[in-house]
Design a protein around this motif. Sequence first.
Motif, PDB file in Angstrom:
ATOM      1  N   LEU A  91       6.404   3.029 -17.977  1.00 18.09           N
ATOM      2  CA  LEU A  91       5.356   3.600 -18.335  1.00 18.09           C
ATOM      3  C   LEU A  91       5.316   5.278 -18.159  1.00 18.09           C
ATOM      4  CD1 LEU A  91       4.326   0.767 -16.662  1.00 18.09           C
ATOM      5  CD2 LEU A  91       2.164   1.910 -17.406  1.00 18.09           C
ATOM      6  N   ARG A  92       6.504   5.618 -17.480  1.00 20.19           N
ATOM      7  CA  ARG A  92       6.785   7.031 -17.415  1.00 20.19           C
ATOM      8  C   ARG A  92       7.153   7.620 -19.027  1.00 20.19           C
ATOM      9  NH1 ARG A  92       9.882   8.066 -12.003  1.00 20.19           N
ATOM     10  NH2 ARG A  92       8.037   7.636 -10.528  1.00 20.19           N
ATOM     11  N   ASN A  93       8.103   6.774 -19.404  1.00 21.94           N
ATOM     12  CA  ASN A  93       8.730   7.385 -20.875  1.00 21.94           C
ATOM     13  C   ASN A  93       8.332   6.454 -21.847  1.00 21.94           C
ATOM     14  OD1 ASN A  93      10.714   8.819 -19.665  1.00 21.94           O
ATOM     15  ND2 ASN A  93      11.575   7.353 -18.838  1.00 21.94           N
ATOM     16  N   GLU A  94       7.100   5.490 -21.661  1.00 24.43           N
ATOM     17  CA  GLU A  94       6.562   4.802 -22.809  1.00 24.43           C
ATOM     18  C   GLU A  94       7.528   3.902 -23.432  1.00 24.43           C
ATOM     19  OE1 GLU A  94       3.337   7.142 -24.462  1.00 24.43           O
ATOM     20  OE2 GLU A  94       3.548   8.698 -22.680  1.00 24.43           O
ATOM     21  N   ILE A  95       8.261   3.412 -22.872  1.00 24.90           N
ATOM     22  CA  ILE A  95       9.416   2.355 -23.665  1.00 24.90           C
ATOM     23  C   ILE A  95       9.236   1.010 -23.124  1.00 24.90           C
ATOM     24  CG2 ILE A  95      11.840   2.226 -24.123  1.00 24.90           C
ATOM     25  CD1 ILE A  95      12.397   5.095 -23.824  1.00 24.90           C
ATOM     26  N   MET A  96       9.152   0.080 -23.894  1.00 26.01           N
ATOM     27  CA  MET A  96       9.231  -1.454 -23.864  1.00 26.01           C
ATOM     28  C   MET A  96      10.422  -2.127 -24.209  1.00 26.01           C
ATOM     29  SD  MET A  96       5.292  -2.642 -24.699  1.00 26.01           S
ATOM     30  CE  MET A  96       3.902  -2.298 -23.737  1.00 26.01           C
ATOM     31  N   VAL A  97      10.956  -2.871 -23.444  1.00 28.76           N
ATOM     32  CA  VAL A  97      12.261  -3.544 -23.751  1.00 28.76           C
ATOM     33  C   VAL A  97      11.805  -5.062 -23.750  1.00 28.76           C
ATOM     34  CG1 VAL A  97      14.634  -4.095 -23.155  1.00 28.76           C
ATOM     35  CG2 VAL A  97      13.729  -1.779 -22.906  1.00 28.76           C
ATOM     36  N   PHE A  98      12.004  -5.663 -25.033  1.00 28.99           N
ATOM     37  CA  PHE A  98      11.567  -6.982 -24.884  1.00 28.99           C
ATOM     38  C   PHE A  98      12.955  -7.872 -24.814  1.00 28.99           C
ATOM     39  CE2 PHE A  98       8.468  -4.554 -27.241  1.00 28.99           C
ATOM     40  CZ  PHE A  98       7.252  -5.335 -27.342  1.00 28.99           C
ATOM     41  N   THR A  99      13.205  -8.909 -24.176  1.00 23.52           N
ATOM     42  CA  THR A  99      14.192  -9.640 -24.071  1.00 23.52           C
ATOM     43  C   THR A  99      13.740 -11.151 -24.177  1.00 23.52           C
ATOM     44  OG1 THR A  99      14.128  -9.590 -21.526  1.00 23.52           O
ATOM     45  CG2 THR A  99      15.431  -7.868 -22.827  1.00 23.52           C
ATOM     46  N   THR A 127       0.864  -1.111   0.175  1.00 27.71           N
ATOM     47  CA  THR A 127       0.041  -0.020   0.079  1.00 27.71           C
ATOM     48  C   THR A 127       0.888   1.044   0.332  1.00 27.71           C
ATOM     49  OG1 THR A 127      -0.004  -0.218   2.333  1.00 27.71           O
ATOM     50  CG2 THR A 127      -1.820  -1.059   1.269  1.00 27.71           C
ATOM     51  N   GLY A 128       0.318   2.382  -0.502  1.00 24.22           N
ATOM     52  CA  GLY A 128       0.913   3.406  -0.500  1.00 24.22           C
ATOM     53  C   GLY A 128       1.282   4.079  -1.845  1.00 24.22           C
ATOM     54  N   ASN A 129       1.929   5.266  -2.069  1.00 20.28           N
ATOM     55  CA  ASN A 129       2.085   5.886  -3.220  1.00 20.28           C
ATOM     56  C   ASN A 129       3.310   5.385  -4.046  1.00 20.28           C
ATOM     57  OD1 ASN A 129       0.048   7.557  -3.370  1.00 20.28           O
ATOM     58  ND2 ASN A 129       1.211   9.292  -2.321  1.00 20.28           N
ATOM     59  N   ASN A 130       4.306   4.588  -3.317  1.00 23.24           N
ATOM     60  CA  ASN A 130       5.282   3.925  -4.061  1.00 23.24           C
ATOM     61  C   ASN A 130       5.330   2.255  -3.686  1.00 23.24           C
ATOM     62  OD1 ASN A 130       6.187   6.491  -4.869  1.00 23.24           O
ATOM     63  ND2 ASN A 130       6.948   7.160  -2.765  1.00 23.24           N
ATOM     64  N   ALA A 131       4.159   1.878  -3.913  1.00 21.32           N
ATOM     65  CA  ALA A 131       4.110   0.612  -3.673  1.00 21.32           C
ATOM     66  C   ALA A 131       4.439  -0.459  -4.939  1.00 21.32           C
ATOM     67  CB  ALA A 131       2.839   0.061  -2.797  1.00 21.32           C
ATOM     68  N   SER A 132       4.591  -1.595  -4.686  1.00 19.23           N
ATOM     69  CA  SER A 132       4.571  -2.419  -5.781  1.00 19.23           C
ATOM     70  C   SER A 132       3.600  -3.667  -5.533  1.00 19.23           C
ATOM     71  CB  SER A 132       6.057  -3.226  -6.044  1.00 19.23           C
ATOM     72  OG  SER A 132       6.229  -4.070  -5.099  1.00 19.23           O
ATOM     73  N   CYS A 133       3.298  -4.130  -6.832  1.00 17.08           N
ATOM     74  CA  CYS A 133       2.380  -5.448  -6.756  1.00 17.08           C
ATOM     75  C   CYS A 133       2.973  -6.591  -7.655  1.00 17.08           C
ATOM     76  CB  CYS A 133       0.982  -4.548  -7.267  1.00 17.08           C
ATOM     77  SG  CYS A 133      -0.471  -6.087  -7.059  1.00 17.08           S
ATOM     78  N   GLY A 168       1.973   7.342  -6.666  1.00 16.54           N
ATOM     79  CA  GLY A 168       0.482   6.805  -6.849  1.00 16.54           C
ATOM     80  C   GLY A 168       0.173   6.494  -8.271  1.00 16.54           C
ATOM     81  N   ASN A 169       1.077   6.693  -9.260  1.00  9.04           N
ATOM     82  CA  ASN A 169       0.831   6.133 -10.718  1.00  9.04           C
ATOM     83  C   ASN A 169       1.562   4.977 -11.090  1.00  9.04           C
ATOM     84  OD1 ASN A 169      -1.246   8.329 -11.443  1.00  9.04           O
ATOM     85  ND2 ASN A 169       0.527   9.794 -10.905  1.00  9.04           N
ATOM     86  N   PRO A 170       1.104   4.143 -11.890  1.00 11.39           N
ATOM     87  CA  PRO A 170       1.971   2.886 -12.518  1.00 11.39           C
ATOM     88  C   PRO A 170       3.253   3.546 -13.135  1.00 11.39           C
ATOM     89  CG  PRO A 170      -0.191   2.546 -12.722  1.00 11.39           C
ATOM     90  CD  PRO A 170      -0.050   3.997 -12.343  1.00 11.39           C
ATOM     91  N   SER A 171       4.395   2.928 -12.741  1.00 14.55           N
ATOM     92  CA  SER A 171       5.540   3.687 -13.479  1.00 14.55           C
ATOM     93  C   SER A 171       6.211   2.756 -14.118  1.00 14.55           C
ATOM     94  CB  SER A 171       6.420   4.124 -12.536  1.00 14.55           C
ATOM     95  OG  SER A 171       6.841   3.405 -11.407  1.00 14.55           O
ATOM     96  N   ARG A 172       6.125   1.480 -13.932  1.00 15.46           N
ATOM     97  CA  ARG A 172       6.905   0.134 -14.260  1.00 15.46           C
ATOM     98  C   ARG A 172       6.215  -1.026 -14.207  1.00 15.46           C
ATOM     99  NH1 ARG A 172      13.243  -1.183 -12.893  1.00 15.46           N
ATOM    100  NH2 ARG A 172      13.588  -2.317 -14.780  1.00 15.46           N
ATOM    101  N   ALA A 173       6.396  -1.924 -15.392  1.00 19.64           N
ATOM    102  CA  ALA A 173       5.740  -3.172 -15.318  1.00 19.64           C
ATOM    103  C   ALA A 173       6.804  -4.171 -15.841  1.00 19.64           C
ATOM    104  CB  ALA A 173       4.330  -3.282 -16.220  1.00 19.64           C
ATOM    105  N   LEU A 174       7.236  -5.117 -15.058  1.00 19.22           N
ATOM    106  CA  LEU A 174       8.198  -6.259 -15.385  1.00 19.22           C
ATOM    107  C   LEU A 174       7.307  -7.374 -15.550  1.00 19.22           C
ATOM    108  CD1 LEU A 174      10.691  -5.230 -12.470  1.00 19.22           C
ATOM    109  CD2 LEU A 174      10.891  -4.629 -14.913  1.00 19.22           C
TER     110      LEU A 174
END
Length: 173
Positions: A112-120, A45-51, A78-84
């Motif tokens: 998500l901030r810079n809108e860049i996806m790195v596929f590996t 929980t919180g603005n800088n949490a991960s799920c 409080g905003n999604p910033s990265r999805a791994l």
Amino acid sequence: MSRSTDFLAGLLAAALTVACGAAAARTSDRNQPMDIESARSTCGTGNNASCTLTGNVTLVQGTLRVKAEKAVIQQAGGNPSRALLSGGVSLQQEMDDGDRIDATSDNIDYDLRNEIMVFTGNVVIRQQRGTLNGQRVVYNLKTGQVESGGDGGRVKMRILPKDTPADAGKGMP
């Protein structure tokens, strides 16, 4: 210019169109809410949490559709910033020009901030005019630019002539 030079110039232009992306991802998708589903989740929980989500994870944001076995979603302010994303990742998205991108890879790191996806890992990207295979591909959703190569693998492309039906590019030699 000779015929062979004309042919090479045309081939290079087509390769740059496929590899660099002539069109960007659907612009309106970035302003849509992100809906995520999974079999299980462990979230802080919180603005800088991960799920951490596991089991048939789906992520939908406008026309962007991503599926994976596992996702770690990080927040900043409080905003999604990265999805791994990992485990048989697949992605589909419409482009602003009406084309569609279909991609698969072992992993995706989505900034998500810079809108860049790195596929590996075992990356395959298909568009109407061709395919791109490699071990590492960086896709900028804002510009549509695609950079590939590195990590010891070779990049393979198939570019279809402009008037070729879309289903002709499904196979890669």
